[in-house]
Scaffold this active site. Structure first.
Site, PDB file in Angstrom:
ATOM      1  N   ASP A 101       1.219  -0.804   0.135  1.00  0.00           N
ATOM      2  CA  ASP A 101       0.189   0.156  -0.114  1.00  0.00           C
ATOM      3  C   ASP A 101       1.041   1.400   0.007  1.00  0.00           C
ATOM      4  OD1 ASP A 101      -2.150  -1.583  -0.411  1.00  0.00           O
ATOM      5  OD2 ASP A 101      -2.551  -1.487   2.013  1.00  0.00           O
ATOM      6  N   ASP A 147      -7.449  -1.230  -4.691  1.00  0.00           N
ATOM      7  CA  ASP A 147      -7.487  -0.956  -3.730  1.00  0.00           C
ATOM      8  C   ASP A 147      -9.240   0.401  -3.616  1.00  0.00           C
ATOM      9  OD1 ASP A 147      -6.855  -2.925  -1.864  1.00  0.00           O
ATOM     10  OD2 ASP A 147      -5.907  -1.010  -0.731  1.00  0.00           O
TER      11      ASP A 147
END
Length: 201
Positions: free
Chosen positions: A132, A166
């Site tokens: 991430d 995401d």
């Protein structure tokens, strides 16, 4: 293969490639916790890795991680079939596009959790960590003292750190929720048979 099938899956493939290029660049050029600011303190890259779901949520332990990865693979297979079904039955193009976004995002994160541990040499297959990097702490303040339970504690919006996959999933899901009436509106049935009684002159 018909072009109706090619376009949605081509869009999904492009999203997967972009997602993986970003993750590879971050992994190779940043260290865990490093930040690169592009919107001052309101927007930045912050390299993190997590063992679980979107936005850093996770299931604990090796068994939890394995269960999550297997669930992801099954979910991606189901979403992929669902995308094929929607295209084959000529559903709304917007719905097909958004399902393609969800499919691409799910595949993007599966690549991390399935193969990154092996590729980068820190875990066996299915035990990789998801990379991430996008972080947008737009508001940083604290709850007022009178606020129940969290009074006086720090408050941050938007706190989760996420990746391109995401974002694709979130955009797809939110768009389907917003436009569901348009995507699933009832189409009047087309009569294909004439009245069984023929009126003769």
């Amino acid at each position: 293969m018909k072009i109706a099938y090619i376009k949605p899956f081509a869009i999904a493939l492009l999203i997967i490639i972009v997602d993986q290029l970003i993750k590879i660049w971050v992994h190779q050029h940043m260290y865990i916790g490093q930040e690169i600011h592009f919107l001052g303190d309101k927007g930045m890259l912050r390299y993190t890795e997590n063992n679980g779901m979107a936005f850093g949520w996770e299931l604990g332990g090796v068994s939890g991680k394995l269960a999550l990865t297997i669930f992801r693979i099954g979910a991606v297979a189901a979403i992929g079939y669902g995308l094929y079904y929607l295209i084959h039955h000529k559903y709304h193009r917007g719905l097909i596009l958004n399902v393609a976004l969800i499919f691409a995002g799910a595949v993007g994160n599966i690549v991390d959790s399935t193969f990154y541990g092996v590729i980068y040499g820190y875990a066996p297959i299915f035990q990789g960590r998801v990379v991430d990097m996008f972080y947008f702490p737009l508001i940083r303040t604290q709850y007022p003292a009178w606020f129940p339970f969290w009074g006086g504690q720090p408050f941050e919006f938007f706190e989760p750190i996420f990746n391109f996959a995401d974002a694709a999933i979130s955009v797809g899901v939110i768009a389907i929720l917003i436009y569901q009436k348009r995507y699933f509106k009832h189409e009047p049935a087309v009569e294909t048979n004439l009245n069984s009684e023929v009126v003769e002159e």
